[in-house]
Enzyme design. Structure first.
Site, short mmCIF file in Angstrom:
data_model
loop_
_atom_site.label_atom_id
_atom_site.label_comp_id
_atom_site.label_asym_id
_atom_site.label_seq_id
_atom_site.Cartn_x
_atom_site.Cartn_y
_atom_site.Cartn_z
N ARG A 177 2.07 -2.24 -11.26
CA ARG A 177 2.00 -0.77 -11.30
C ARG A 177 2.00 -0.19 -12.72
NH1 ARG A 177 0.55 -2.41 -7.50
NH2 ARG A 177 1.31 -2.16 -5.39
N SER A 226 4.83 4.87 -2.36
CA SER A 226 6.11 4.19 -2.59
C SER A 226 6.84 4.85 -3.75
CB SER A 226 5.88 2.71 -2.93
OG SER A 226 5.37 2.05 -1.80
N GLU A 296 8.57 3.93 -9.18
CA GLU A 296 7.11 3.76 -9.28
C GLU A 296 6.47 5.13 -9.51
OE1 GLU A 296 5.13 1.32 -6.32
OE2 GLU A 296 3.37 2.62 -6.41
C1 LIG Z 1 -0.01 8.12 1.33
C2 LIG Z 1 -0.03 7.39 0.02
C3 LIG Z 1 -0.25 6.03 0.01
C4 LIG Z 1 -0.26 5.33 -1.20
N1 LIG Z 1 -0.48 3.99 -1.18
C5 LIG Z 1 -0.48 3.30 -2.33
C6 LIG Z 1 -0.68 1.88 -2.34
O1 LIG Z 1 -0.88 1.27 -1.30
N2 LIG Z 1 -0.68 1.24 -3.53
C7 LIG Z 1 -0.46 1.91 -4.71
O2 LIG Z 1 -0.47 1.25 -5.78
N3 LIG Z 1 -0.28 3.23 -4.74
C8 LIG Z 1 -0.27 3.94 -3.60
N4 LIG Z 1 -0.06 5.29 -3.61
C9 LIG Z 1 0.22 5.97 -4.91
C10 LIG Z 1 -1.00 6.58 -5.61
O3 LIG Z 1 -2.01 6.91 -4.69
C11 LIG Z 1 -1.58 5.65 -6.65
O4 LIG Z 1 -0.67 5.34 -7.67
C12 LIG Z 1 -2.81 6.29 -7.28
O5 LIG Z 1 -3.52 5.33 -7.91
C13 LIG Z 1 -2.51 7.43 -8.24
O6 LIG Z 1 -3.75 8.07 -8.56
P1 LIG Z 1 -3.83 9.64 -8.84
O7 LIG Z 1 -5.23 9.93 -9.25
O8 LIG Z 1 -3.31 10.41 -7.71
O9 LIG Z 1 -2.88 9.75 -10.11
P2 LIG Z 1 -1.79 10.88 -10.43
O10 LIG Z 1 -0.71 10.80 -9.41
O11 LIG Z 1 -2.44 12.19 -10.63
O12 LIG Z 1 -1.24 10.34 -11.83
C14 LIG Z 1 -0.50 9.15 -11.90
C15 LIG Z 1 -0.31 8.77 -13.38
O13 LIG Z 1 -1.58 8.35 -13.90
C16 LIG Z 1 -1.92 9.12 -15.06
N5 LIG Z 1 -3.37 9.27 -15.06
C17 LIG Z 1 -4.16 9.79 -14.06
N6 LIG Z 1 -5.46 9.73 -14.43
C18 LIG Z 1 -5.50 9.16 -15.67
C19 LIG Z 1 -6.55 8.83 -16.59
N7 LIG Z 1 -7.83 9.08 -16.31
N8 LIG Z 1 -6.20 8.28 -17.78
C20 LIG Z 1 -4.90 8.02 -18.09
N9 LIG Z 1 -3.88 8.31 -17.27
C21 LIG Z 1 -4.16 8.87 -16.06
C22 LIG Z 1 -1.15 10.43 -14.89
O14 LIG Z 1 -0.94 11.08 -16.13
C23 LIG Z 1 0.14 9.93 -14.25
O15 LIG Z 1 1.00 9.40 -15.25
C24 LIG Z 1 -0.06 6.02 -2.42
C25 LIG Z 1 0.15 7.40 -2.40
C26 LIG Z 1 0.18 8.09 -1.19
C27 LIG Z 1 0.40 9.56 -1.19
#
Ligand SMILES: Cc1cc2nc3c(=O)[nH]c(=O)nc-3n(C[C@H](O)[C@H](O)[C@H](O)COP(=O)(O)OP(=O)(O)OC[C@H]3O[C@@H](n4cnc5c(N)ncnc54)[C@H](O)[C@@H]3O)c2cc1C
Length: 307
Positions: A177, A226, A296
């Site tokens: 992660r 998570s 996480e």
């Molecule tokens: C229902 C549900 C299920 C999920 N299942 C999983 C799973 O199975 N496995 C898992 O790993 N995660 C899971 N997640 C968590 C989440 O979806 C992941 O971590 C996802 O990849 C985050 O992407 P985001 O675009 O929403 O990032 P955000 O939540 O918007 O940002 C997360 C972090 O990434 C940074 N960031 C975003 N974009 C960039 C970029 N372009 N460059 C640099 N930094 C950046 C942000 O500043 C922040 O620190 C789940 C979430 C939910 C709500």
């Protein structure tokens, strides 16, 4: 807080994208909590992004990249740092043979659909993860033993000075992660070279993983996925369940009875409720097992007073 002068300057220097003010974080995060973000920039391309970061950098203002907000807990008091969302200007995706180049702002689900349409395999286990490609790479999102970081062939990244460079897979260190990217660097796109598979098989696997996810995770309720990383050898959810905390509530925040590593928003939960549960889980799991669970999710915004 970014002032009008800075915003005017960014506009004057040619920023073409949209700018929104006082946007409730509860409207743009999957957990549906958080007070107002003072300002969000939606760059229309890399030049816009470079412009915002350069002007902020000049004034010592730290910006935060916002993906789909699916891994965030945003403060009830809101977010003072400027947020930058890449979904409107860095949202191209192209496939050529077995190579897909996906810009950071597009949804992971779109990348998966394109893989399916072109019978390219490898990402199926990530079906149902609601983030953007940028967010999922930053967090090295993973599921059922597959991590996105392992599937890239290269990354294009912009550093704090606005310099753009390509990093080959061997130059990037992904961890559970996370990855070794400076906090102020921005992922612009990822390139994936994937093995050719059978479309029917890929569709079958995607459906299988989505069904498994729906059976084991509370996907119909607002959450941030998570909350804690799994400690080596044992899922965090099992430790939380063993500590007798499943179903426990604080305000409208509840430790999911379906999956104890998810905290769901039952309606009007606030960040302080979520943070209160997080604190309680960490203490109780530590008392019962000696393991300190590590977060996480990413907490952003103005600090909350402990609830
Ligand atoms: C229902 C549900 C299920 C999920 N299942 C999983 C799973 O199975 N496995 C898992 O790993 N995660 C899971 N997640 C968590 C989440 O979806 C992941 O971590 C996802 O990849 C985050 O992407 P985001 O675009 O929403 O990032 P955000 O939540 O918007 O940002 C997360 C972090 O990434 C940074 N960031 C975003 N974009 C960039 C970029 N372009 N460059 C640099 N930094 C950046 C942000 O500043 C922040 O620190 C789940 C979430 C939910 C709500």
């Amino acid at each position: 807080m970014i002032n009008n002068g800075l915003e005017k300057r960014i506009r004057k220097e040619g920023f073409r994208g949209d700018i929104r003010h006082a946007v409730p974080m509860s409207e743009i995060t999957s957990l549906r909590i958080g007070g107002p973000a003072d300002i969000i920039f939606y760059p229309l391309g890399v030049e816009d992004l470079q412009l915002v970061t350069a002007v902020c950098q000049e004034h010592g203002i730290h910006c935060l990249i916002l993906g789909n907000g699916t891994n965030l807990v945003a403060s009830d008091k809101g977010v003072r740092e400027p947020l930058i969302n890449l979904s409107r200007g860095l949202d191209a995706i192209n496939v050529k043979g077995q190579t897909i180049v996906a810009e950071a702002g597009i949804g992971l689900s779109r990348l998966l659909r394109l893989c399916e349409a072109n019978a390219l395999s490898g990402l199926e286990a990530l079906t149902g993860i609601p983030g953007t490609v940028g967010g999922a790479l930053r967090m090295n999102a993973g599921s059922w033993g597959v991590e996105l970081g392992n599937l890239i062939s290269s990354l294009t990244v912009m550093d704090a000075q606005g310099e753009i460079g390509e990093m080959k897979r061997r130059e990037v260190e992904f961890s559970y992660r996370g990855m070794n990217l400076p906090t102020d660097a921005v992922i612009l796109r990822g390139e994936f070279s994937l093995p050719q598979g059978e479309k029917k098989e890929i569709t079958k696997r995607m459906r299988h993983f989505l069904r498994k996810k729906k059976e084991t995770q509370p996907l119909a309720q607002p959450s941030a996925g998570s909350i804690f990383k799994n400690p080596a050898g044992i899922p965090a959810g099992q430790l939380i369940e063993a500590a007798g905390l499943k179903g426990m509530r604080r305000g409208d925040a509840m430790i999911s009875p379906l999956h104890a590593n998810f905290i769901v928003n039952m309606g009007k939960a606030q960040a302080r409720d979520i943070l209160g549960l997080i604190d309680m889980i960490q203490k109780r799991v530590y008392q019962t097992t000696g393991t300190m669970l590590e977060l996480e999710v990413v907490i952003i915004g103005e600090a909350e007073l402990a609830a």
